[in-house]
Scaffold this motif. Structure first.
Motif, mmCIF file in Angstrom:
data_model
loop_
_atom_site.group_PDB
_atom_site.id
_atom_site.type_symbol
_atom_site.label_atom_id
_atom_site.label_comp_id
_atom_site.label_asym_id
_atom_site.label_seq_id
_atom_site.Cartn_x
_atom_site.Cartn_y
_atom_site.Cartn_z
ATOM 1 N N VAL A 64 0.861 -1.180 0.000
ATOM 2 C CA VAL A 64 0.000 0.000 0.000
ATOM 3 C C VAL A 64 0.895 1.227 0.000
ATOM 4 O O VAL A 64 1.777 1.363 0.840
ATOM 5 N N GLU A 65 0.694 2.098 -0.945
ATOM 6 C CA GLU A 65 1.516 3.298 -1.050
ATOM 7 C C GLU A 65 0.617 4.529 -1.022
ATOM 8 O O GLU A 65 -0.406 4.584 -1.684
ATOM 9 N N PHE A 66 1.005 5.505 -0.231
ATOM 10 C CA PHE A 66 0.320 6.794 -0.172
ATOM 11 C C PHE A 66 1.356 7.865 -0.481
ATOM 12 O O PHE A 66 2.505 7.762 -0.078
ATOM 13 N N ASP A 67 0.960 8.911 -1.188
ATOM 14 C CA ASP A 67 1.953 9.900 -1.552
ATOM 15 C C ASP A 67 1.593 11.321 -1.148
ATOM 16 O O ASP A 67 2.371 11.990 -0.492
ATOM 17 N N VAL A 68 0.436 11.835 -1.485
ATOM 18 C CA VAL A 68 0.112 13.233 -1.261
ATOM 19 C C VAL A 68 -0.259 13.464 0.196
ATOM 20 O O VAL A 68 -1.191 12.872 0.715
ATOM 21 N N GLY A 69 0.479 14.335 0.889
ATOM 22 C CA GLY A 69 0.168 14.696 2.266
ATOM 23 C C GLY A 69 0.541 13.654 3.299
ATOM 24 O O GLY A 69 0.184 13.783 4.454
ATOM 25 N N TYR A 70 1.265 12.620 2.922
ATOM 26 C CA TYR A 70 1.641 11.556 3.846
ATOM 27 C C TYR A 70 3.162 11.478 3.938
ATOM 28 O O TYR A 70 3.869 11.755 2.982
ATOM 29 N N TYR A 78 2.381 5.614 8.745
ATOM 30 C CA TYR A 78 2.444 6.884 8.034
ATOM 31 C C TYR A 78 2.079 8.008 8.990
ATOM 32 O O TYR A 78 1.222 7.854 9.857
ATOM 33 N N GLU A 79 2.729 9.148 8.797
ATOM 34 C CA GLU A 79 2.379 10.343 9.569
ATOM 35 C C GLU A 79 1.551 11.239 8.667
ATOM 36 O O GLU A 79 1.962 11.589 7.557
ATOM 37 N N LEU A 80 0.377 11.622 9.145
ATOM 38 C CA LEU A 80 -0.550 12.424 8.349
ATOM 39 C C LEU A 80 -0.403 13.897 8.670
ATOM 40 O O LEU A 80 -0.124 14.281 9.807
ATOM 41 N N ALA A 81 -0.624 14.717 7.667
ATOM 42 C CA ALA A 81 -0.671 16.161 7.872
ATOM 43 C C ALA A 81 -2.120 16.516 8.189
ATOM 44 O O ALA A 81 -2.918 16.769 7.300
ATOM 45 N N LEU A 82 -2.451 16.532 9.480
ATOM 46 C CA LEU A 82 -3.829 16.765 9.912
ATOM 47 C C LEU A 82 -4.115 18.256 10.011
ATOM 48 O O LEU A 82 -3.210 19.062 10.266
ATOM 49 N N VAL A 84 -5.617 21.815 11.725
ATOM 50 C CA VAL A 84 -5.413 22.375 13.066
ATOM 51 C C VAL A 84 -6.514 21.918 14.016
ATOM 52 O O VAL A 84 -6.268 21.718 15.205
ATOM 53 N N GLU A 85 -7.731 21.711 13.530
ATOM 54 C CA GLU A 85 -8.836 21.286 14.391
ATOM 55 C C GLU A 85 -8.574 19.924 15.023
ATOM 56 O O GLU A 85 -9.094 19.606 16.084
ATOM 57 N N LEU A 86 -7.792 19.087 14.373
ATOM 58 C CA LEU A 86 -7.504 17.742 14.881
ATOM 59 C C LEU A 86 -6.090 17.654 15.460
ATOM 60 O O LEU A 86 -5.443 16.614 15.395
ATOM 61 N N ALA A 87 -5.628 18.730 16.065
ATOM 62 C CA ALA A 87 -4.272 18.760 16.628
ATOM 63 C C ALA A 87 -4.135 17.818 17.823
ATOM 64 O O ALA A 87 -3.030 17.382 18.143
ATOM 65 N N SER A 88 -5.235 17.495 18.504
ATOM 66 C CA SER A 88 -5.160 16.619 19.668
ATOM 67 C C SER A 88 -5.048 15.134 19.286
ATOM 68 O O SER A 88 -4.770 14.301 20.129
ATOM 69 N N VAL A 89 -5.230 14.796 18.009
ATOM 70 C CA VAL A 89 -5.134 13.413 17.544
ATOM 71 C C VAL A 89 -3.678 13.125 17.176
ATOM 72 O O VAL A 89 -3.012 13.927 16.538
ATOM 73 N N HIS A 90 -3.194 11.945 17.579
ATOM 74 C CA HIS A 90 -1.821 11.551 17.238
ATOM 75 C C HIS A 90 -1.733 11.362 15.723
ATOM 76 O O HIS A 90 -2.548 10.662 15.126
ATOM 77 N N PRO A 91 -0.740 11.942 15.052
ATOM 78 C CA PRO A 91 -0.727 11.954 13.585
ATOM 79 C C PRO A 91 -0.179 10.689 12.922
ATOM 80 O O PRO A 91 -0.207 10.589 11.708
ATOM 81 N N VAL A 92 0.320 9.697 13.680
ATOM 82 C CA VAL A 92 0.901 8.495 13.075
ATOM 83 C C VAL A 92 -0.130 7.367 13.112
ATOM 84 O O VAL A 92 -0.684 7.071 14.164
ATOM 85 N N PHE A 93 -0.372 6.737 11.934
ATOM 86 C CA PHE A 93 -1.381 5.694 11.811
ATOM 87 C C PHE A 93 -0.793 4.465 11.129
ATOM 88 O O PHE A 93 0.106 4.573 10.295
ATOM 89 N N HIS A 94 -1.334 3.290 11.464
ATOM 90 C CA HIS A 94 -0.939 2.033 10.831
ATOM 91 C C HIS A 94 -1.590 1.953 9.451
ATOM 92 O O HIS A 94 -2.664 2.499 9.211
#
Length: 134
Positions: A64-70, A78-82, A84-94
């Motif tokens: 699985v490959e993601f490119d834009v914003g990841y 992957y670390e997501l560019a979340l 500002v409203e979701l700043a309290s959510v941890h940005p790294v996801f499986h």
């Protein structure tokens, strides 16, 4: 035909169960030909079943490959560019949590109007009482 022979393509090494009780016929070429035909049919059906199972099993598997914003953190994270409203959510996801989205941008709802609190919680408010017992 025995199940062992149909599954593995050869007879069981143990002579127990090769013949039914009371069976005493001489095997001729016609019976052997019919048995070989049955074995071919069973093998074809097993091959069809295995290929169908393989098709369904490997349909969603693979790299699985993601490119834009990841940003790739590890092999499966992957670390997501979340926003500002979701700043309290941890940005790294499986990778198993992420799915490709082909949605309409008009369906995106703002978080402010939903009544979501600081820790992404909300208060449940009953709308209507449907039934009452005394």
């Amino acid at each position: 035909m025995a199940r062992f022979e149909a599954l593995y393509g050869r007879r069981c090494r143990s002579p127990v169960g090769w013949f039914e009780a009371g069976e005493s016929s001489i095997l001729g070429p016609k019976i052997i030909h019919e048995a070989l035909q049955n074995i071919r049919v069973i093998r074809d059906r097993l091959a069809t079943t295995y290929s169908r199972r393989k098709l369904y099993a490997y349909n969603r598997k693979g790299p699985v490959e993601f490119d834009v914003g990841y940003q790739r953190v590890g092999e499966v994270a992957y670390e997501l560019a979340l926003p500002v409203e979701l700043a309290s959510v941890h940005p790294v996801f499986h990778v198993s949590i992420l799915k490709k989205c082909l949605g309409d941008p008009a369906w995106i709802l703002p978080v402010e109007g939903l009544g979501v609190g600081e820790y992404l919680s909300y208060e449940e408010v009953p709308v209507e009482i449907l039934d009452r017992q005394v």
